[in-house]
Design an enzyme around this catalytic site. Sequence first.
Site, PDB file in Angstrom:
ATOM      1  N   TYR A  23       0.812  -1.106  -0.114  1.00  8.97           N
ATOM      2  CA  TYR A  23      -0.083   0.088  -0.043  1.00  8.97           C
ATOM      3  C   TYR A  23       0.930   1.249  -0.126  1.00  8.97           C
ATOM      4  O   TYR A  23       0.329   2.322   0.001  1.00  8.97           O
ATOM      5  CB  TYR A  23      -0.836   0.121   1.176  1.00  8.97           C
ATOM      6  N   HIS A 101      -9.084  -0.218  -5.592  1.00 12.89           N
ATOM      7  CA  HIS A 101      -7.954  -0.945  -4.709  1.00 12.89           C
ATOM      8  C   HIS A 101      -6.451  -0.474  -5.099  1.00 12.89           C
ATOM      9  O   HIS A 101      -6.230  -0.189  -6.407  1.00 12.89           O
ATOM     10  CB  HIS A 101      -8.084  -2.238  -4.960  1.00 12.89           C
TER      11      HIS A 101
END
Length: 150
Positions: A23, A101
């Site tokens: 991330y 996402h």
Amino acid sequence: MKKILTLHGVNLNMFGKRDPKQYGTITLQEIDARLQSLGKELGAEVECFQTNSEAAMCERIHAAFSEGTDAVLINAGAWTHYSYAIRDALDILTCPVVEVHMSNVHARDEFRHHSVFADIVHGQICGFGVDSYLLALRASMALLPNPGVA
């Protein structure tokens, strides 16, 4: 001005701390700031909402319907793969919904390859880090009448 709602789901408040390999190090607050800045450029007011409560997420989606939100971006986190409650709430919306996402969910664990939202959203964007959100905002604006500057 268009009203865009960005929904961040379970555990996403931990961006910047959780699994930087997947991330990156950007925080949720930084993501929200970038979305709001791009929104201004595109003629949209971007509201961002994060919760770790599935009920609160459903209630915010219901409110979006009542408020006449123009489009919704959603990164539901793990709920993407199993929350039929959130799926049913999203299905109530009459505006475009774009699934987002940060990581490429198709290059990760097998369970992440399936989205229970896939058949009701207008599209999915994944794998581009924070740019996944920015691309989703641009895509949602393109789906609206008179989207402004693209």
